[in-house]
Design a protein around this motif. Structure first.
Motif, PDB file in Angstrom:
ATOM      1  N   LEU A  44      24.075 -54.484 -20.992  1.00 36.54           N
ATOM      2  CA  LEU A  44      25.456 -54.028 -20.795  1.00 36.54           C
ATOM      3  C   LEU A  44      25.750 -52.719 -21.525  1.00 36.54           C
ATOM      4  O   LEU A  44      26.742 -52.063 -21.227  1.00 36.54           O
ATOM      5  N   ARG A  45      24.889 -52.335 -22.443  1.00 32.86           N
ATOM      6  CA  ARG A  45      25.042 -51.038 -23.112  1.00 32.86           C
ATOM      7  C   ARG A  45      24.410 -49.909 -22.295  1.00 32.86           C
ATOM      8  O   ARG A  45      24.566 -48.741 -22.618  1.00 32.86           O
ATOM      9  N   GLY A  46      23.701 -50.271 -21.249  1.00 35.65           N
ATOM     10  CA  GLY A  46      22.996 -49.294 -20.431  1.00 35.65           C
ATOM     11  C   GLY A  46      23.910 -48.551 -19.465  1.00 35.65           C
ATOM     12  O   GLY A  46      25.107 -48.826 -19.358  1.00 35.65           O
ATOM     13  N   GLU A  47      23.298 -47.619 -18.755  1.00 30.75           N
ATOM     14  CA  GLU A  47      24.036 -46.767 -17.830  1.00 30.75           C
ATOM     15  C   GLU A  47      24.556 -47.523 -16.608  1.00 30.75           C
ATOM     16  O   GLU A  47      25.570 -47.136 -16.035  1.00 30.75           O
ATOM     17  N   ASP A  48      23.879 -48.596 -16.226  1.00 34.77           N
ATOM     18  CA  ASP A  48      24.297 -49.339 -15.038  1.00 34.77           C
ATOM     19  C   ASP A  48      25.196 -50.532 -15.377  1.00 34.77           C
ATOM     20  O   ASP A  48      25.218 -51.537 -14.682  1.00 34.77           O
ATOM     21  N   ARG A  49      25.954 -50.384 -16.436  1.00 38.74           N
ATOM     22  CA  ARG A  49      26.845 -51.445 -16.922  1.00 38.74           C
ATOM     23  C   ARG A  49      27.759 -51.998 -15.831  1.00 38.74           C
ATOM     24  O   ARG A  49      27.845 -53.202 -15.626  1.00 38.74           O
ATOM     25  N   GLU A  50      28.463 -51.124 -15.132  1.00 40.47           N
ATOM     26  CA  GLU A  50      29.437 -51.587 -14.127  1.00 40.47           C
ATOM     27  C   GLU A  50      28.758 -52.329 -12.986  1.00 40.47           C
ATOM     28  O   GLU A  50      29.259 -53.362 -12.532  1.00 40.47           O
ATOM     29  N   GLN A  51      27.637 -51.808 -12.522  1.00 36.00           N
ATOM     30  CA  GLN A  51      26.905 -52.469 -11.444  1.00 36.00           C
ATOM     31  C   GLN A  51      26.409 -53.843 -11.905  1.00 36.00           C
ATOM     32  O   GLN A  51      26.516 -54.830 -11.175  1.00 36.00           O
ATOM     33  N   THR A  52      25.878 -53.892 -13.110  1.00 38.20           N
ATOM     34  CA  THR A  52      25.399 -55.156 -13.662  1.00 38.20           C
ATOM     35  C   THR A  52      26.536 -56.160 -13.793  1.00 38.20           C
ATOM     36  O   THR A  52      26.385 -57.333 -13.422  1.00 38.20           O
ATOM     37  N   MET A  53      27.671 -55.705 -14.302  1.00 38.74           N
ATOM     38  CA  MET A  53      28.832 -56.597 -14.453  1.00 38.74           C
ATOM     39  C   MET A  53      29.276 -57.136 -13.094  1.00 38.74           C
ATOM     40  O   MET A  53      29.596 -58.323 -12.966  1.00 38.74           O
ATOM     41  N   THR A  54      29.301 -56.284 -12.089  1.00 39.29           N
ATOM     42  CA  THR A  54      29.715 -56.708 -10.746  1.00 39.29           C
ATOM     43  C   THR A  54      28.777 -57.785 -10.208  1.00 39.29           C
ATOM     44  O   THR A  54      29.234 -58.807  -9.695  1.00 39.29           O
ATOM     45  N   ILE A  55      27.482 -57.560 -10.347  1.00 38.76           N
ATOM     46  CA  ILE A  55      26.492 -58.533  -9.869  1.00 38.76           C
ATOM     47  C   ILE A  55      26.634 -59.852 -10.614  1.00 38.76           C
ATOM     48  O   ILE A  55      26.669 -60.931 -10.011  1.00 38.76           O
ATOM     49  N   TRP A  56      26.702 -59.780 -11.928  1.00 35.82           N
ATOM     50  CA  TRP A  56      26.809 -61.004 -12.730  1.00 35.82           C
ATOM     51  C   TRP A  56      28.132 -61.727 -12.497  1.00 35.82           C
ATOM     52  O   TRP A  56      28.177 -62.956 -12.495  1.00 35.82           O
ATOM     53  N   ARG A  57      29.203 -60.978 -12.302  1.00 32.17           N
ATOM     54  CA  ARG A  57      30.506 -61.596 -12.033  1.00 32.17           C
ATOM     55  C   ARG A  57      30.444 -62.379 -10.719  1.00 32.17           C
ATOM     56  O   ARG A  57      30.896 -63.524 -10.639  1.00 32.17           O
ATOM     57  N   ARG A  58      29.874 -61.752  -9.680  1.00 32.28           N
ATOM     58  CA  ARG A  58      29.719 -62.424  -8.382  1.00 32.28           C
ATOM     59  C   ARG A  58      28.887 -63.689  -8.520  1.00 32.28           C
ATOM     60  O   ARG A  58      29.238 -64.751  -7.995  1.00 32.28           O
ATOM     61  N   ARG A  59      27.785 -63.558  -9.217  1.00 31.13           N
ATOM     62  CA  ARG A  59      26.888 -64.697  -9.408  1.00 31.13           C
ATOM     63  C   ARG A  59      27.594 -65.820 -10.169  1.00 31.13           C
ATOM     64  O   ARG A  59      27.455 -67.004  -9.824  1.00 31.13           O
ATOM     65  N   GLY A  60      28.345 -65.460 -11.197  1.00 31.52           N
ATOM     66  CA  GLY A  60      29.067 -66.469 -11.979  1.00 31.52           C
ATOM     67  C   GLY A  60      30.142 -67.163 -11.169  1.00 31.52           C
ATOM     68  O   GLY A  60      30.298 -68.382 -11.226  1.00 31.52           O
ATOM     69  N   LYS A  61      30.889 -66.401 -10.379  1.00 29.54           N
ATOM     70  CA  LYS A  61      31.934 -66.999  -9.546  1.00 29.54           C
ATOM     71  C   LYS A  61      31.326 -67.917  -8.494  1.00 29.54           C
ATOM     72  O   LYS A  61      31.852 -68.992  -8.219  1.00 29.54           O
ATOM     73  N   ARG A  62      30.200 -67.491  -7.920  1.00 31.88           N
ATOM     74  CA  ARG A  62      29.525 -68.311  -6.926  1.00 31.88           C
ATOM     75  C   ARG A  62      29.053 -69.628  -7.553  1.00 31.88           C
ATOM     76  O   ARG A  62      29.268 -70.708  -7.012  1.00 31.88           O
ATOM     77  N   ALA A  63      28.420 -69.541  -8.709  1.00 33.92           N
ATOM     78  CA  ALA A  63      27.929 -70.739  -9.397  1.00 33.92           C
ATOM     79  C   ALA A  63      29.083 -71.649  -9.792  1.00 33.92           C
ATOM     80  O   ALA A  63      28.998 -72.866  -9.661  1.00 33.92           O
ATOM     81  N   TYR A  64      30.167 -71.055 -10.250  1.00 36.11           N
ATOM     82  CA  TYR A  64      31.327 -71.864 -10.643  1.00 36.11           C
ATOM     83  C   TYR A  64      31.927 -72.553  -9.426  1.00 36.11           C
ATOM     84  O   TYR A  64      32.299 -73.714  -9.481  1.00 36.11           O
ATOM     85  N   GLY A  65      31.990 -71.829  -8.297  1.00 38.75           N
ATOM     86  CA  GLY A  65      32.501 -72.418  -7.068  1.00 38.75           C
ATOM     87  C   GLY A  65      31.651 -73.575  -6.586  1.00 38.75           C
ATOM     88  O   GLY A  65      32.160 -74.610  -6.155  1.00 38.75           O
ATOM     89  N   LEU A  66      30.334 -73.417  -6.675  1.00 37.30           N
ATOM     90  CA  LEU A  66      29.441 -74.501  -6.286  1.00 37.30           C
ATOM     91  C   LEU A  66      29.619 -75.712  -7.186  1.00 37.30           C
ATOM     92  O   LEU A  66      29.608 -76.853  -6.724  1.00 37.30           O
ATOM     93  N   GLU A  67      29.806 -75.451  -8.468  1.00 36.42           N
ATOM     94  CA  GLU A  67      29.996 -76.538  -9.428  1.00 36.42           C
ATOM     95  C   GLU A  67      31.299 -77.301  -9.135  1.00 36.42           C
ATOM     96  O   GLU A  67      31.364 -78.507  -9.255  1.00 36.42           O
ATOM     97  N   GLN A  68      32.320 -76.564  -8.727  1.00 39.74           N
ATOM     98  CA  GLN A  68      33.619 -77.179  -8.433  1.00 39.74           C
ATOM     99  C   GLN A  68      33.674 -77.765  -7.024  1.00 39.74           C
ATOM    100  O   GLN A  68      34.650 -78.377  -6.662  1.00 39.74           O
ATOM    101  N   GLY A  69      32.627 -77.490  -6.233  1.00 42.76           N
ATOM    102  CA  GLY A  69      32.587 -78.011  -4.873  1.00 42.76           C
ATOM    103  C   GLY A  69      33.477 -77.241  -3.910  1.00 42.76           C
ATOM    104  O   GLY A  69      33.899 -77.784  -2.889  1.00 42.76           O
ATOM    105  N   THR A  70      33.759 -75.972  -4.216  1.00 38.21           N
ATOM    106  CA  THR A  70      34.643 -75.186  -3.367  1.00 38.21           C
ATOM    107  C   THR A  70      33.882 -74.303  -2.403  1.00 38.21           C
ATOM    108  O   THR A  70      34.484 -73.583  -1.619  1.00 38.21           O
ATOM    109  N   GLU A  71      32.557 -74.323  -2.439  1.00 40.42           N
ATOM    110  CA  GLU A  71      31.766 -73.518  -1.486  1.00 40.42           C
ATOM    111  C   GLU A  71      30.844 -74.397  -0.703  1.00 40.42           C
ATOM    112  O   GLU A  71      30.471 -75.445  -1.047  1.00 40.42           O
TER     113      GLU A  71
END
Length: 71
Positions: A44-71
């Protein structure tokens, strides 16, 4: 941040470590978990911070949705 708020934050963050399966996957090796978190912080200290955050945010939301049974 007040003490009670900080305690709640730390408990919630620990819950995320557990939800991600890191405790079982590392046999509760805290040095490994901490090392992984240090690697994440370095990424996250690297130059591609925003891209990394976007990818990880998507992945986290997807995993959370699967855990909650919403996907």
């Amino acid at each position: 941040m007040k003490r009670r708020e900080r305690t709640r934050q730390l408990i919630e963050l620990g819950g995320l470590v557990a939800k991600a399966g890191l405790i079982e996957l590392t046999d509760d090796d805290r040095a490994v978990i901490f090392g992984a978190l240090v690697a994440v912080a370095a990424k996250l200290r690297g130059e591609d911070r925003e891209q990394t955050m976007t990818i990880w945010r998507r992945r986290g939301k997807r995993a959370y949705g699967l855990e909650q049974g919403t996907e």
